[in-house]
Design an enzyme around this catalytic site. Structure first.
Site, short mmCIF file in Angstrom:
data_model
loop_
_atom_site.label_atom_id
_atom_site.label_comp_id
_atom_site.label_asym_id
_atom_site.label_seq_id
_atom_site.Cartn_x
_atom_site.Cartn_y
_atom_site.Cartn_z
N ASP A 50 16.78 -15.31 19.17
CA ASP A 50 16.73 -14.18 20.11
C ASP A 50 15.72 -13.21 19.50
OD1 ASP A 50 17.14 -11.70 21.42
OD2 ASP A 50 19.15 -12.31 22.01
N ASN A 77 5.65 -16.12 24.01
CA ASN A 77 5.91 -16.20 25.44
C ASN A 77 7.19 -15.49 25.87
OD1 ASN A 77 6.06 -17.61 28.22
ND2 ASN A 77 7.88 -18.40 27.18
N SER A 128 1.06 -11.83 28.36
CA SER A 128 1.20 -10.48 28.87
C SER A 128 1.42 -10.58 30.37
CB SER A 128 -0.05 -9.64 28.52
OG SER A 128 0.07 -8.32 29.02
N TYR A 142 8.44 -1.84 31.53
CA TYR A 142 7.75 -3.13 31.47
C TYR A 142 6.27 -2.91 31.18
CZ TYR A 142 6.45 -7.91 32.87
OH TYR A 142 5.98 -9.20 32.90
N LYS A 146 3.93 -4.23 27.91
CA LYS A 146 2.75 -5.07 28.10
C LYS A 146 1.48 -4.35 27.67
CE LYS A 146 4.96 -8.66 29.51
NZ LYS A 146 5.10 -9.81 28.57
N THR A 177 7.93 -19.10 38.74
CA THR A 177 8.56 -19.62 37.52
C THR A 177 10.07 -19.44 37.50
OG1 THR A 177 8.25 -17.49 36.42
CG2 THR A 177 6.51 -19.15 36.14
#
Length: 269
Positions: A50, A77, A128, A142, A146, A177
């Site tokens: 994690d 990732n 990213s 978020y 990034k 995804t």
């Protein structure tokens, strides 16, 4: 490669293993990749991690390098999206988003660099998003993670170039995804923000991201192909939506500062 249990990580692992590469991948639940382990045996080593447990990252990287014999490409990732107006987020959500997307990714890259230097070079792929170059209401945290990891990686790319290590920041647009189902969290709404531009993210609770056009398998293939590019592309933009958003954001930022040349210079001593 972190986060091989789903999304881009899973697709990258599948494509790499199918072409005969060896992969060491991290997951929070090893059962998520039991089928890949059974199909590919020793070519695929699985490590529980994690990213918020930063104390374990270096040990996992050491174990992955031992399993593979050496590291050639490191793919950072793992991560998720936290959405909601900044005031709607609670402190625990803010900390977890930063710990996962930003601090965890930074520590992974730092842990991997000694192995890549020892190997005489290699490549780092940092996932990213178009959100690393753009900013939207409702995605402030978020965006923070990034934009932060992009700044980190851009500086690191210059630091490690003399060692033959290339760094590529991958900026995909929306892709099918399953991110909306498993990688997206939305804050509890505040009534005060019902008329705010940030309110649109509350709709993510019902069906994930709308209007997704990106083919994740094609994006994964493009990431893999980028490893053979020399020199390494600093940024890899994937998806027409990402390209449109990134270019619009860059052009707007340039427009905002170009007219300030005289006033900026007026503060010189």
């Amino acid at each position: 490669m972190t986060g091989v249990g789903s999304g881009f990580g899973r697709l990258l692992a599948e494509q790499l293993l199918a072409r005969g590469d060896r992969v060491a991948g991290t997951v929070r639940r090893p059962d998520a990749v039991a089928d890949l382990r059974a199909a590919h045996g020793d070519a695929f080593s699985v490590h529980r991690l994690d990213l918020t447990d930063t104390g374990r990252i270096r040990g996992v990287v050491v174990d992955a390098a031992a399993a593979l014999g050496r590291l050639d490409v490191v793919v950072s990732n793992a991560g998720y999206g936290l959405f909601g107006a900044a005031e709607e987020l609670n402190d625990a959500q803010v900390t977890h988003q930063l710990d996962t997307n930003l601090l965890g990714s930074i520590q992974l890259v730092r842990a991997a660099l000694p192995h890549l230097r020892a190997a005489g070079g290699g490549r780092v792929l940092q996932l990213s998003s178009s959100a690393g170059q753009t900013a939207w209401p409702g995605s402030s945290l978020y965006n923070a993670t990034k934009w932060g990891i992009e700044g980190f990686c851009e500086a690191v790319a210059a630091e490690v170039a003399p060692f033959g290590i290339g760094v590529t920041i991958v900026e995909p647009g929306a892709a099918r995804t399953g991110f909306g189902a498993t990688g997206l969290r939305v804050a509890e709404p505040l009534d005060a923000y019902d008329s705010s531009p940030a309110a649109y993210v509350h709709g993510f609770r019902d069906g994930g991201l709308p209007g997704v056009i990106g083919d994740p398998a094609r994006m994964a293939a493009a990431m893999i192909a980028s490893v053979d590019q020399s020199p390494a592309p600093l940024r890899l933009v994937l998806g027409s939506d990402s390209w449109a958003a990134v270019t619009a954001s860059l052009e707007a930022r340039l427009e905002q500062v170009r007219g300030q040349r005289a006033t900026a210079g007026a503060t010189d001593g």
